[in-house]
Design a protein around this motif. Structure first.
Motif, mmCIF file in Angstrom:
data_model
loop_
_atom_site.group_PDB
_atom_site.id
_atom_site.type_symbol
_atom_site.label_atom_id
_atom_site.label_comp_id
_atom_site.label_asym_id
_atom_site.label_seq_id
_atom_site.Cartn_x
_atom_site.Cartn_y
_atom_site.Cartn_z
ATOM 1 N N ILE A 85 29.178 -23.422 30.157
ATOM 2 C CA ILE A 85 30.290 -23.380 31.093
ATOM 3 C C ILE A 85 30.339 -24.580 31.907
ATOM 4 O O ILE A 85 31.366 -24.975 32.189
ATOM 5 N N ASN A 86 29.157 -25.116 32.035
ATOM 6 C CA ASN A 86 29.122 -26.210 33.156
ATOM 7 C C ASN A 86 28.945 -27.716 32.412
ATOM 8 O O ASN A 86 28.399 -28.506 32.943
ATOM 9 N N CYS A 237 27.361 -19.191 35.442
ATOM 10 C CA CYS A 237 28.624 -18.855 35.868
ATOM 11 C C CYS A 237 28.465 -18.136 37.123
ATOM 12 O O CYS A 237 27.954 -16.618 37.334
ATOM 13 N N CYS A 269 29.304 -26.728 38.308
ATOM 14 C CA CYS A 269 29.067 -25.458 38.578
ATOM 15 C C CYS A 269 29.823 -24.853 39.705
ATOM 16 O O CYS A 269 30.498 -23.938 39.856
ATOM 17 N N SER A 273 33.815 -24.380 38.007
ATOM 18 C CA SER A 273 33.452 -23.146 37.517
ATOM 19 C C SER A 273 33.670 -22.070 38.728
ATOM 20 O O SER A 273 34.343 -20.958 38.481
ATOM 21 N N CYS A 277 37.829 -20.564 40.153
ATOM 22 C CA CYS A 277 37.976 -19.200 39.657
ATOM 23 C C CYS A 277 38.432 -18.513 40.919
ATOM 24 O O CYS A 277 39.127 -17.505 40.907
#
Length: 458
Positions: A85-86, A237, A269, A273, A277
């Motif tokens: 994700i990062n 995450c 991160c 991420s 969000c």
């Protein structure tokens, strides 16, 4: 002379390498332990290497049962694990498959690289501001004669990091402090000490490795909550960490000597991420309301509260002591856009990150582990500096280059890489700066990156 015998109740297998008998305890009625059971003549069960870890063996007829409980089996992924994700760059097609080492470059090629470096850094702030501070939470430890020189150096760095956090108003209630590359968790420990009279704080210690001699047990304060996340930052995450999801406290990302690419992973991160969000979750359409005085006043009050909430950013600040630029990676690097804007790409990045080591080891003809970071790396603590070989650092090719010039080139490489990180943060609405947070005699890796959200204007 009588032949040696195993100790009573111990395995009868003689370990030739150790020149002694195995000290494991065999099952009742057996002469050999499970590991050496194949030596038992009356035992016709076959032992085979474990397919998960061939360093140990298992009975063949019990293999399936063993695989379900073997310590080397793949553990279930935590809920906050999201693959890559990062990680950053997904398409690695632009990265050359094979990079030539610095020592293999010709003198002309190296000179061209240095020209490109100086051109790219022209106009950048080369003399960083000194921001060497301290904090009262560490005064007692700093004056404790029981601490040796290495411990004293670490304490000075931790005190300055806390001092810089205080200057940025990041030490306060209602915060979740996330320590990336936490190791033993010393930095979080001192933040906790500094906030001993503050309520509603939380600590998340991110460390992919299992760590010995953790200081987590020292935290017995009534309200502060400590939680370890054993995961690579690349796959973390934060939005899925249950305790963080529940409290929704503004986060402060911290790290002491966050090694190479780990800094880029941590920045992504936090500001991509997590922050993106969180801000997306708050974007809800306004509800229709009937027109009367009471509802109008209630709606106005609610709108004011919402504006106040908007002023509190998901990421309240970032304070990271930088380290090991030679371990950076173009794939993960957050400053790729800046590099490309000054006419540089993955090839130049590869060489500059290798040359960055000249800033800290270019002055040593014989590389030795003289810094406290190298000592502590050997002792499995939180520092990550490592000695470099002559081939790695390009000494053999640049023997004609003066020591001071090598140091200057290495420092420019580090500055260029860090400036890319600053540009990345600025583009995402943060006031980001670099400063010296301790003397080079305390640590050669003495640059601190700080970032806080830019104030919003109405």
């Amino acid at each position: 002379m009588a032949a040696p015998q195993p100790e009573p109740g111990r395995c009868a297998y003689f370990v030739a390498r150790k020149k002694r008998f195995c000290r494991m305890v065999p099952a009742l009625g057996r002469r050999f332990c499970g590991e050496h059971g194949q030596q038992e003549k009356e035992n016709d069960r076959k032992r085979i290497p474990c397919p998960l870890d061939p360093k140990h063996t298992v009975y063949e007829d019990q293999l399936q049962k063993h695989l379900k409980k073997c310590n080397s089996r793949e553990k279930p992924k935590p809920v906050y694990f999201v693959q890559d994700i990062n990680a950053g760059l997904k398409d690695v097609a632009e990265i050359p498959e094979k990079q030539v080492t610095l020592s293999s470059l010709s003198k002309e090629e190296l000179e061209n690289l240095i020209i490109k470096l100086k051109k790219a850094t022209n106009g950048l702030e080369l003399d960083l501001k000194e921001q060497i501070l301290s904090h009262k939470a560490l005064h007692e430890a700093l004056n404790d004669p029981k601490n040796g020189e290495s411990a004293f150096k670490h304490l000075k760095q931790q005190a300055s990091i806390l001092g810089n956090m205080e200057k940025l108003h990041l030490l306060g209630p209602g915060r979740c402090f996330i320590e990336f590359g936490a190791g033993r968790g010393k930095l979080s420990h001192w933040v906790d000490v500094a906030l001993q009279d503050v309520e509603d704080i939380q600590f998340l210690l991110v460390e992919r490795a299992t760590t010995r001699f953790k200081v987590d047990g020292k935290h017995k304060k009534r309200d502060s909550v400590f939680e370890r996340l054993q995961v690579d930052i690349q796959h973390l995450c934060l939005n899925k960490v249950p305790s963080l999801e529940k409290k929704r406290l503004p986060v402060v990302g911290i790290g002491k000597h966050l090694c190479g690419a780990a800094t880029d992973l941590a920045l992504r991160c936090l500001v991509e991420s997590y922050a993106t969000c969180c801000e997306g979750e708050n974007e809800e359409p306004a509800a229709k309301r009937p027109k009367n005085d009471k509802t109008e006043m209630a709606a106005k009050s609610s709108a004011d509260n919402e504006r106040n909430k908007e002023d509190v950013k998901p990421v309240a600040g970032i304070v990271i002591a930088l380290c090991c630029h030679h371990k950076c990676d173009w794939t993960h690097y957050v400053g790729r856009e800046f590099f490309q804007s000054v006419g540089l790409g993955p090839v130049e990045f590869h060489y500059f990150q290798r040359m960055s080591s000249w800033a800290t080891c270019g002055m040593r003809e014989t590389v030795t582990s003289t810094s406290e970071e190298s000592e502590d790396h050997a002792n499995n603590t939180e520092e990550h500096d490592q000695p470099y070989s002559k081939t790695e650092s390009g000494f053999d090719t640049l023997q004609g280059l003066p020591v001071e010039e090598r140091k200057e080139i290495g420092a420019l490489c580090k500055l260029l890489i860090d400036h890319g990180r600053i540009k990345y943060l600025q583009q995402r609405g943060y006031r980001a700066t670099l400063q010296y947070y301790t003397e080079s005699a305390v640590s050669l890796e003495n640059v601190l990156l700080t970032a806080v959200p830019e104030p919003t204007t109405l």
